[in-house]
Design an enzyme around this catalytic site. Structure first.
Site, PDB file in Angstrom:
ATOM      1  N   HIS A   1       0.652  -0.203 -10.266  1.00 49.00           N
ATOM      2  CA  HIS A   1      -0.223  -1.015  -9.419  1.00 49.00           C
ATOM      3  C   HIS A   1      -0.657  -2.287 -10.159  1.00 49.00           C
ATOM      4  O   HIS A   1      -1.829  -2.662 -10.160  1.00 49.00           O
ATOM      5  CB  HIS A   1      -1.459  -0.221  -8.970  1.00 49.00           C
ATOM      6  CG  HIS A   1      -2.052  -0.743  -7.693  1.00 49.00           C
ATOM      7  ND1 HIS A   1      -2.599   0.075  -6.741  1.00 49.00           N
ATOM      8  CD2 HIS A   1      -2.172  -2.000  -7.214  1.00 49.00           C
ATOM      9  CE1 HIS A   1      -3.059  -0.662  -5.733  1.00 49.00           C
ATOM     10  NE2 HIS A   1      -2.807  -1.922  -6.000  1.00 49.00           N
TER      11      HIS A   1
ATOM     12  N   ARG B   1       0.843  -1.183   0.000  1.00 54.07           N
ATOM     13  CA  ARG B   1       0.000   0.000   0.000  1.00 54.07           C
ATOM     14  C   ARG B   1       0.882   1.239   0.000  1.00 54.07           C
ATOM     15  O   ARG B   1       1.844   1.333   0.760  1.00 54.07           O
ATOM     16  CB  ARG B   1      -0.934   0.012   1.227  1.00 54.07           C
ATOM     17  CG  ARG B   1      -2.143  -0.917   1.098  1.00 54.07           C
ATOM     18  CD  ARG B   1      -3.120  -0.410   0.063  1.00 54.07           C
ATOM     19  NE  ARG B   1      -4.262  -1.274  -0.140  1.00 54.07           N
ATOM     20  CZ  ARG B   1      -4.339  -2.233  -1.051  1.00 54.07           C
ATOM     21  NH1 ARG B   1      -3.302  -2.474  -1.841  1.00 54.07           N
ATOM     22  NH2 ARG B   1      -5.431  -2.945  -1.183  1.00 54.07           N
TER      23      ARG B   1
ATOM     24  N   GLU C   1      -2.748   7.558  -6.809  1.00 50.34           N
ATOM     25  CA  GLU C   1      -2.574   6.849  -8.075  1.00 50.34           C
ATOM     26  C   GLU C   1      -3.603   7.318  -9.093  1.00 50.34           C
ATOM     27  O   GLU C   1      -4.795   7.339  -8.790  1.00 50.34           O
ATOM     28  CB  GLU C   1      -2.719   5.336  -7.853  1.00 50.34           C
ATOM     29  CG  GLU C   1      -1.658   4.775  -6.919  1.00 50.34           C
ATOM     30  CD  GLU C   1      -1.847   3.288  -6.638  1.00 50.34           C
ATOM     31  OE1 GLU C   1      -2.862   2.707  -7.090  1.00 50.34           O
ATOM     32  OE2 GLU C   1      -0.982   2.700  -5.971  1.00 50.34           O
TER      33      GLU C   1
END
Length: 320
Positions: free
Chosen positions: A279, A231, A260
């Site tokens: 990601h 995270r 993001e």
């Protein structure tokens, strides 16, 4: 008819879960986010990815029995409020263990073997086997693993397979369990001080937020590399950029960021010592399938009055 709300895309983007849920006999409603609270009043179940499920959202769903997180992270869901309202929250804990742990090790190897630098050299027409920077023998280095759940254990196992010495810090795991996996239990301070690579595999909680701050970065070796596939909020990104710029650590490899996508002026994007992937550590076609199927299966279990496969909270009153 029982209604399941999918909050992260229309039918064209959610064909698998829509087909599964309709096959189970449920009515499916599609939303792009959770801003339309008036569309939630009759929801018996809610499926989310990264959408924030706040107390306000939960209050708009008086009939809701389950919030199914189609993924692992739970920091966007108010678990306590859901439990107070008798709403079961589930997640999919095990769908991308292999993918995320492999991605972490891939980032480590890219750094250890200077793969990006070598690729750049060749593209520039330079055939220089020692031109990418100093490279050390991997089997003489140490991997520090922060968090020893499923993914941390898999990353440690893969690191050991490459010949790395592996230190593990996890206050919720016994020293005996860590040693049984062929690793060394270590305090956080020792892990910071001795590791050549540190890979994070922790949930984001109030206690772990910005765990890697300026002080932690100063405690690392100047040759060390930070790897984060967990995270983004675990890392103080401003402190990280400053530490790399000052030479306090060698660099970082990140698949997750606090925001993001990052802003175009992020210093992390501009530094060649920082490798960033979008990601994608979780992704494989198999994982993409498994996460949806397992989330839908828990929706079916809870709506049928059965215990879920992967509960994330304990409702005060069992959903009925």
């Amino acid at each position: 008819m029982t209604t399941v709300v999918i909050a992260y895309g229309q039918r064209a983007q959610t064909e698998l879960e829509t087909g599964l849920l309709e096959g189970m006999g449920y009515q499916v409603r599609h939303l792009n986010g959770l801003s339309a609270l008036d569309s939630l009043g009759d929801a018996d179940a809610l499926m989310v990815t990264v959408q924030e499920v706040t107390g306000t959202v939960l209050a708009a769903m008086p009939a809701c029995k389950i919030v199914a997180r189609v993924g692992t992270g739970l920091d966007s869901i108010d678990l306590d409020e859901a439990a107070r309202r008798g709403v079961q929250v589930t997640y999919v804990a095990d769908y991308s263990v292999d993918e995320v742990s492999t991605h972490a090790i891939a980032l480590l190897l890219a750094w250890a073997r200077r793969i990006p630098q070598y690729l750049d050299l060749v593209r520039e027409g330079k055939w220089n086997s020692v031109g990418a920077g100093t490279i050390r023998r991997l089997s003489e280095q140490t991997l520090g693993v922060g968090g020893f759940g499923r993914i941390g254990q898999a990353a440690a196992r893969k690191g050991r397979g490459l010949g790395l010495r592996v230190l593990v810090c996890d206050p919720y795991q016994s020293a005996e369990a860590i040693q049984a996996a062929g690793c060394e239990p270590a305090s956080w301070d020792r892990l910071l001080a001795e590791s050549d690579y540190i890979t994070l595999h922790l949930p984001l909680t109030p206690d772990s937020e910005r765990l890697v701050d300026a002080a932690a970065l100063r405690a690392m070796k100047p040759t060390a590399v930070l790897i984060n596939t967990a995270r983004g909020g675990l890392v103080d990104e401003a402190a990280l950029a400053a530490a790399i710029g000052a030479g306090e650590i060698a660099g970082a490899a990140l698949d997750v960021l606090a925001t993001e996508p990052p802003s175009a002026d992020s210093p992390l994007l501009k530094d060649s010592r920082v490798l960033i992937t979008p990601h994608g550590a979780w992704y494989s076609t198999e994982a993409q399938h498994d996460v949806v199927v397992r989330a839908c299966e828990d929706v079916q279990r809870v709506l049928a009055g059965q215990p879920p496969r992967s509960p994330a909270n304990k409702p005060v009153a069992s959903p009925s």
